[in-house]
Design an enzyme around this catalytic site. Structure first.
Site, short mmCIF file in Angstrom:
data_model
loop_
_atom_site.label_atom_id
_atom_site.label_comp_id
_atom_site.label_asym_id
_atom_site.label_seq_id
_atom_site.Cartn_x
_atom_site.Cartn_y
_atom_site.Cartn_z
N HIS A 138 0.83 -1.22 0.00
CA HIS A 138 0.00 0.00 0.00
C HIS A 138 0.86 1.26 0.00
CE1 HIS A 138 -3.68 -2.36 1.00
NE2 HIS A 138 -2.82 -3.10 1.69
N SER B 257 14.92 19.53 -16.56
CA SER B 257 14.01 20.66 -16.50
C SER B 257 14.53 21.83 -17.31
CB SER B 257 13.81 21.10 -15.05
OG SER B 257 13.04 22.28 -14.97
N LYS C 258 18.24 19.48 -12.14
CA LYS C 258 17.21 18.47 -11.94
C LYS C 258 17.40 17.34 -12.96
CE LYS C 258 12.24 18.21 -11.00
NZ LYS C 258 11.79 17.16 -11.91
N GLU D 103 9.92 6.59 -17.46
CA GLU D 103 8.76 7.35 -17.95
C GLU D 103 8.42 6.96 -19.38
OE1 GLU D 103 9.39 11.40 -15.24
OE2 GLU D 103 9.91 11.43 -17.38
#
Length: 461
Positions: A183, A313, A319, A326
């Site tokens: 969970h 970014s 970043k 992805e």
């Protein structure tokens, strides 16, 4: 192509065709009728069409139905098509007549034109190139051949590579123990190797499913012609085509066990697509696990660091994003959507023919290709090179109050819950709190709460 046109004729009359085009009237009608998506039939499908026409000419020659000269010219021309040297001559949209007749005639016309030039005498697209064939058996055969070749040559090797990469990393990280999560919440510990071993099992099962479907995928409709009865084809034609395809590709093809089903249904394509969807779900799970494990580097889990591949970014300097997971997650989403299309198309068999063959071919081929490419990138650009932040894993494990679960058989659930709550509230190790709230010795606590023992399972007494 030049701006000029020539006049071509078919059974419906005359029309203009671009002067430099190798195709004829029926292809041109399809170009004019279906300006829908701008998506042409994929390379793998055109390759399969070329191979089928090559094998058909060879079979007709062996059966004494075609003279060696025309047969050889057709085979030479068909090879050009199969090898991709004439891809610009296949402009017809995916969203065309549902039988794929337009694509079959496109191949017939282009190959006939090339063969005519090779032979120096006329080769007819229907009477010669399409001898013993119908669009109704050629196109289902092309669906199966293109998918079988891509799975054999691209997807299965990519999955075996991914599986081996995961297994290698699992072995290398078998000693690293971390907090398990259910969970998305802290749970009992596992080793990183065990976690990766779960991924490896998913990929191994995907390989097994695809391998299991291959005999059905390699069963071909060729020889069924118009409705499955084999009208206008020699009784041995389909079998000879399968033998020739086997010899030239190295993949074992055979006539389908029921030609009526092979024409009327696309059940095998639906089956294979289902396996591809299952693989996509597995890859989505692995990609998302990697993203979570890589999250941070300060405010997330920061259990691992994926290879830094590109700036993440346009506004935040420094970043770095998990771009490969992805991309693989998007591949998975695309494949799941493709499966929905193939499922709807698969039930569009009315009586003796399925009438959504081109869209099945397009989506099935795309799914196989992107899964193969995505799997290799996931292996090489993410899994092979991630580094493990063992300090973070160890610190989180030491503070994990759920470790008290290992003491249930000794102190009971209720006292364990009290210890876990206090450890969490105080931000202290569960071992330290348990020492205060139980009469267990340090040696007993060390034995009961040893993470290396906890990942083995079983009751500690």
């Amino acid at each position: 192509m030049s701006d000029g046109f020539r006049v071509e004729r078919d059974s419906m009359g005359e029309l203009q065709v671009p002067e430099d085009a190798l195709w004829g009237a029926q292809t041109q009608r399809a170009v004019q009728n279906f300006p829908i998506s701008g998506l042409a039939m994929p390379r793998a499908f055109i390759r399969a069409l070329g191979l089928i026409k090559w094998a058909a000419a060879g079979a007709n020659s062996e059966l004494g139905l075609m003279k060696p000269g025309p047969a050889g010219a057709i085979q030479t021309a068909a090879r050009e098509v199969a090898e991709g040297r004439q891809d610009a001559q296949f402009p017809i949209d995916v969203f065309q007549t549902g039988s794929g007749t337009s694509s079959n005639m496109n191949a017939n016309e282009v190959i006939a034109r090339l063969a005519t030039d090779i032979l120096g005498s006329p080769v007819h697209p229907n009477d010669d190139v399409n001898m013993g064939q119908s669009s109704n058996d050629v196109i289902p055969t092309a669906v199966h051949v293109s998918a079988a070749l891509l799975i054999t040559e691209a997807l299965l090797p990519a999955l075996r590579h991914l599986h081996a990469t995961i297994e290698k990393r699992a072995a290398a990280t078998a000693h690293i123990i971390k907090t398990g999560r259910t969970h998305l919440m802290d749970a009992m510990p596992v080793s990183l190797g065990q976690e990766l071993g779960g991924w490896a099992s998913q990929i191994r099962h995907a390989i097994q499913r695809l391998e299991d479907s291959m005999p059905r995928l390699c069963g071909l409709a060729q020889g069924g012609t118009a409705v499955g009865t084999g009208i206008n084809a020699h009784p041995k034609f389909g079998a000879k085509v399968a033998v020739l395809l086997t010899e030239t590709t190295g993949v074992t093809f055979a006539p389908a066990d029921n030609l009526f089903a092979a024409l009327a249904t696309q059940d095998t394509a639906v089956e294979v697509s289902g396996h591809l969807k299952t693989l996509a779900v597995a890859l989505m799970k692995i990609a998302n696990d990697l993203r979570w494990m890589n999250s941070g580097p300060l405010a997330g889990l920061a259990e691992i660091a994926l290879p830094a591949l590109q700036p993440g970014s346009s506004i935040m300097p420094g970043k770095i994003n998990p771009v490969i997971p992805e991309a693989v997650a998007m591949v998975a989403a695309q494949v799941i959507g493709n499966d929905a299309t193939i499922t709807v198309a698969g039930q569009s068999g009315n009586f003796q023919l399925n009438v959504m063959l081109p869209v099945i071919a397009y989506n099935l081929i795309q799914s196989i290709e992107v899964l193969a490419n995505g799997s290799r990138q996931l292996a090489d650009q993410a899994i092979a090179g991630f580094t493990v932040n063992e300090a973070n894993l160890s610190a989180a494990l030491d503070r994990n109050p759920i470790l008290v679960t290992a003491m249930n058989s000794v102190i009971g659930y209720d006292q364990g819950a009290a210890i876990a709550k206090k450890a969490y509230a105080d931000g202290r190790p569960v071992k330290e709190v348990a020492r205060e709230m139980t009469d267990l010795t340090d040696a007993e606590l060390e034995r009961l709460l040893d993470p290396a023992e906890l990942i083995k399972g079983g009751i500690k007494t």
